[in-house]
Motif scaffolding. Structure first.
Motif, PDB file in Angstrom:
ATOM      1  N   ARG A   1      -2.149   6.640  -2.254  1.00 32.80           N
ATOM      2  CA  ARG A   1      -2.548   8.016  -2.545  1.00 32.80           C
ATOM      3  C   ARG A   1      -3.807   8.101  -3.396  1.00 32.80           C
ATOM      4  NH1 ARG A   1       3.008   7.984  -3.651  1.00 32.80           N
ATOM      5  NH2 ARG A   1       2.572   7.977  -5.902  1.00 32.80           N
TER       6      ARG A   1
ATOM      7  N   LYS B   1       3.265   0.485  -3.078  1.00 37.17           N
ATOM      8  CA  LYS B   1       3.437   1.733  -2.327  1.00 37.17           C
ATOM      9  C   LYS B   1       2.771   2.912  -3.019  1.00 37.17           C
ATOM     10  CE  LYS B   1       7.581   0.752   0.376  1.00 37.17           C
ATOM     11  NZ  LYS B   1       8.965   1.180   0.698  1.00 37.17           N
ATOM     12  N   SER B   2       2.549   2.805  -4.298  1.00 35.87           N
ATOM     13  CA  SER B   2       1.917   3.907  -5.024  1.00 35.87           C
ATOM     14  C   SER B   2       0.396   3.913  -4.904  1.00 35.87           C
ATOM     15  CB  SER B   2       2.308   3.837  -6.503  1.00 35.87           C
ATOM     16  OG  SER B   2       1.756   2.671  -7.110  1.00 35.87           O
TER      17      SER B   2
ATOM     18  N   SER C   1       0.072   5.304   4.737  1.00 31.07           N
ATOM     19  CA  SER C   1      -1.140   5.370   3.929  1.00 31.07           C
ATOM     20  C   SER C   1      -2.346   5.275   4.837  1.00 31.07           C
ATOM     21  CB  SER C   1      -1.168   4.241   2.897  1.00 31.07           C
ATOM     22  OG  SER C   1      -2.413   4.181   2.247  1.00 31.07           O
TER      23      SER C   1
ATOM     24  N   GLU D   1       7.104  -1.434  -5.350  1.00 32.18           N
ATOM     25  CA  GLU D   1       6.951  -0.075  -5.863  1.00 32.18           C
ATOM     26  C   GLU D   1       5.507   0.187  -6.289  1.00 32.18           C
ATOM     27  OE1 GLU D   1       8.800   2.798  -9.394  1.00 32.18           O
ATOM     28  OE2 GLU D   1       9.669   0.812  -8.983  1.00 32.18           O
TER      29      GLU D   1
END
Length: 693
Positions: A619, A615-616, A663, A612
């Motif tokens: 951005r 994956k953040s 990404s 988690e």
């Protein structure tokens, strides 16, 4: 047939009609095996299949492909079947493998193929110091051999014909040399003509590379296996009835073998070459290949050698080659010389010494990502970047590997090669960072299987601290991915044998940008994922260097276990954990009041929590950095259920490089130096590199 000379009793005469070439098919009532082309194709297919089966059995023993191909001929040899008293089966096997297509094809191979093909048996070390020395030495041996044969041919021609005929032949040869220089071919002996024509063609691309690309598959896959198989078919081990002949010939072979061994070793020892390497080279020089078989077949066809002696010599070739190949692989490991005698890492580098980087480039698409990374590596006058660019190219159009330094042309070309376009981009980058970055350009031309030798040898010679290699996947428009398993194999070999630290660069940036963006970005956001271990410490050391760049905004995320921040996610020795704590403490003290550097802790209790967090990142950051290896980590091992454990990026890297990870963030996976003379524990040295910012 009355004018046909009397044939020996054991000679099989095969007659074939060439008007029956193609079959109309089974449904038309034809038997395809009664026609030349279907029969030939089936025979070639069976030879290829049987060769691969035997090769799969002999490959673990280190046997080359030539041994397997000759074995095929031995297995189906008529003499072996006849001795089993099954003549009907023998006639059937011979009738299947000889008529119709293979009969004429055999004659073509035996008469023409040896003059057109030449290769050095695969020992997988040609792209190494000993391999290049063997290739150069073999050229001298070939020149001497061909000179002796030419003089022998001229002498025999003078005896059989006259001196006038001999002089005419020499004049014709000279005329042929003059003619082919101007691009015109005339008839002459196929061996001499093809040899001279090969000398005239310029080495490498574009002409020679194009010819080799068109003919290599046809020759190596279609022509070579039948030739070796036919050599085995012509062996008749039951003709060896006189043990005296066997003993004499084997004694001659043994004396020649020992003489060549001593003749190779003694000069090398005089020049202080290690005995093990000298002996390996001597064995390589005794390896046999197609030229030896070609001469044996020529002697047999011209009745200069009996079938008994031919069989004995062919057995000698198989035995010598079969013994030499595995023996050389045991004695000589090219990667041994890549073991460094000191630490070559970013973490152990001195504060004010050059930062030496070797960047490997496969294509122009990889240039932009490498330049972007170098831009933020913070070159300074007291710690300049010494950059070596190596353009890796597959071996095509030449016989041996080569590593050459790029020589810039006096006048720019209107049609530069791919290498020149790559080198020009980095030379422009050097000009824009004068006195801070020094660039040297090299081009390596070698097979994929040994391409890592060029990378490691150049890194050792230039004493680099970091090798940057691109990831084997390339993201292109519309989220499509191109994969090169050859480059994946290259990366894994570099990681295993490199004499310094290695960084694998995964470029997932916006491919719509300019191919060569050299302007300094206003803000470049870097995040370091720290789980623990030598590789993570190396990645953090590189990030510390970047943090001194005015355009870099750097974040360190330290992963800890929920409820127990003092316990490391990664296992390892207590010494490793002490070093982790030491480098984190020094980082916090050094960058405590830096606005562009921040420190975060991420508490996790499972692999899902780690996933988690990862994956953040896409951005918010332009570059993600972390170590490749994380030993004894139950939490990270949970990620292996959905990713490739054996990949070159490690567990965390495979998550970020997965096709379903959306990404545009680039990734740099770092592995600290693993090969060091006398190194037992990678955590032995506690000297840490600190940068004076």
């Amino acid at each position: 047939m009355s004018n046909v000379p009397a044939l020996r009793a054991n000679l099989v005469l095969v007659c074939t009609t060439f008007n029956q070439i193609n079959s109309r098919g089974l449904y038309a009532g034809d038997d395809p095996l009664d026609y030349s082309v279907p029969s030939l194709l089936l025979q070639l297919s069976l030879i290829s299949v049987f060769t691969r089966i035997i090769q799969s059995l002999l490959k673990p023993l280190g046997q080359p492909l030539i041994v397997s191909q000759i074995h095929i001929g031995v297995k189906i040899d008529l003499s072996i079947v006849l001795k089993s008293s099954r003549k009907a089966l023998a006639v059937g096997i011979l009738g299947f493998f000889v008529p119709f297509g293979l009969a004429s094809f055999t004659a073509f191979l035996l008469e023409n193929l040896p003059g057109h093909c030449c290769f050095l048996d695969e020992l997988k070390i040609l792209n190494s110091e000993i391999g290049r020395l063997a290739s150069s030495s073999s050229i001298i041996c070939d020149i001497c051999h061909w000179t002796i044969l030419s003089l022998k041919y001229a002498l025999e021609l003078a005896k059989a014909k006259s001196v006038r005929v001999t002089l005419g032949s020499i004049v014709s040869l000279g005329l042929y040399v003059l003619v082919i220089v101007f691009g015109i071919l005339i008839g002459l002996s196929s061996i001499v003509a093809c040899f001279l024509f090969g000398l005239v063609i310029p080495d490498g691309p574009p002409l020679c590379a194009a010819i080799v690309e068109r003919l290599d598959c046809f020759v190596s896959v279609l022509l070579m296996p039948p030739f070796f198989t036919i050599c085995g078919l012509q062996m008749n081990v039951f003709l060896i009835v006189r043990l005296k002949n066997l003993g004499v010939l084997q004694l001659v072979v043994l004396v020649s073998f020992i003489g060549k061994i001593m003749g190779t070793i003694l000069p090398l020892l005089f020049w202080r070459v290690p005995l093990r390497d000298a002996f390996s080279l001597a064995l390589i020089m005794n390896s046999k290949g197609i030229m030896e078989l070609a001469f044996l077949n020529d002697f047999k066809q011209n009745k200069d050698m009996s079938e008994e002696n031919y069989t004995i010599m062919l057995i000698s070739v198989v035995v010598i080659t079969g013994v030499i190949s595995p023996l050389v692989k045991v004695l000589y490991d090219p990667s041994r010389r890549y073991i460094a005698y000191k630490r070559r890492t970013i973490m152990h580098s001195r504060e004010n010494e050059e930062f030496r980087i070797l960047a490997c480039i496969h294509s122009q698409e990889k240039v932009r990502a490498v330049i972007n990374l170098l831009q933020v590596s913070n070159p300074r006058k007291e710690s300049r970047i010494s950059l070596v660019i190596l353009h890796l190219t597959k071996l095509t159009g030449r016989a041996s590997s080569v590593l050459i330094a790029h020589q810039k042309r006096d006048k720019a070309s209107l049609n530069p090669t791919q290498s020149e376009r790559i080198f020009n981009a980095f030379e422009k980058f050097e000009q824009q960072n004068s006195d801070l970055i020094m660039v040297q350009c090299y081009k390596g031309i070698s097979p994929y299987a040994t391409m890592h030798n060029d990378v490691c040898s150049l890194a050792l010679e230039k004493r680099t601290a970091l090798i940057i290699v691109p990831f084997h996947k390339h993201w292109i428009f519309e989220k499509r991915v191109e994969t090169s398993y050859a480059y994946r194999h290259l990366n894994k070999n570099v990681l295993e044998k490199a004499p310094c630290s290695v960084g694998i660069l995964v470029d997932r940036g916006n491919t719509k940008k300019s191919r060569y963006v050299i302007t300094v970005p206003s803000l470049y956001r870097v995040v370091v994922l720290f789980f623990g271990g030598a590789d993570d410490r190396e990645a953090l050391s590189y990030a510390e260097r970047m943090s001194g760049h005015p355009s870099v905004n750097m974040t360190l995320i330290h992963f800890t276990i929920t409820g127990n921040s003092s316990e490391s996610i990664v296992g390892g020795s207590e010494r490793s954990k002490v070093l982790d704590a030491q480098i984190l403490n020094e980082f916090n003290l050094q960058f405590l009041h830096w606005k562009q550097v921040s420190y975060q802790e991420a508490e996790v209790k499972s692999g899902a929590d780690v996933l988690e967090v990862i994956k953040s990142l896409g951005r918010f950051y332009d570059l993600v950095m972390f170590g490749r290896r994380h030993v004894d980590s139950p939490i990270l091992l949970q990620l292996t259920k959905r990713n490739n454990v054996d990949g070159e990026l490690g567990v965390v890297g495979e998550v970020l490089a997965a096709s379903d990870f959306e990404s545009e963030t680039s990734v740099l996976v770092v592995q600290q130096q693993t090969r060091l003379w006398g190194l037992q524990d990678p955590e032995e040295s506690t000297h840490l590199r600190r940068i004076d910012l």
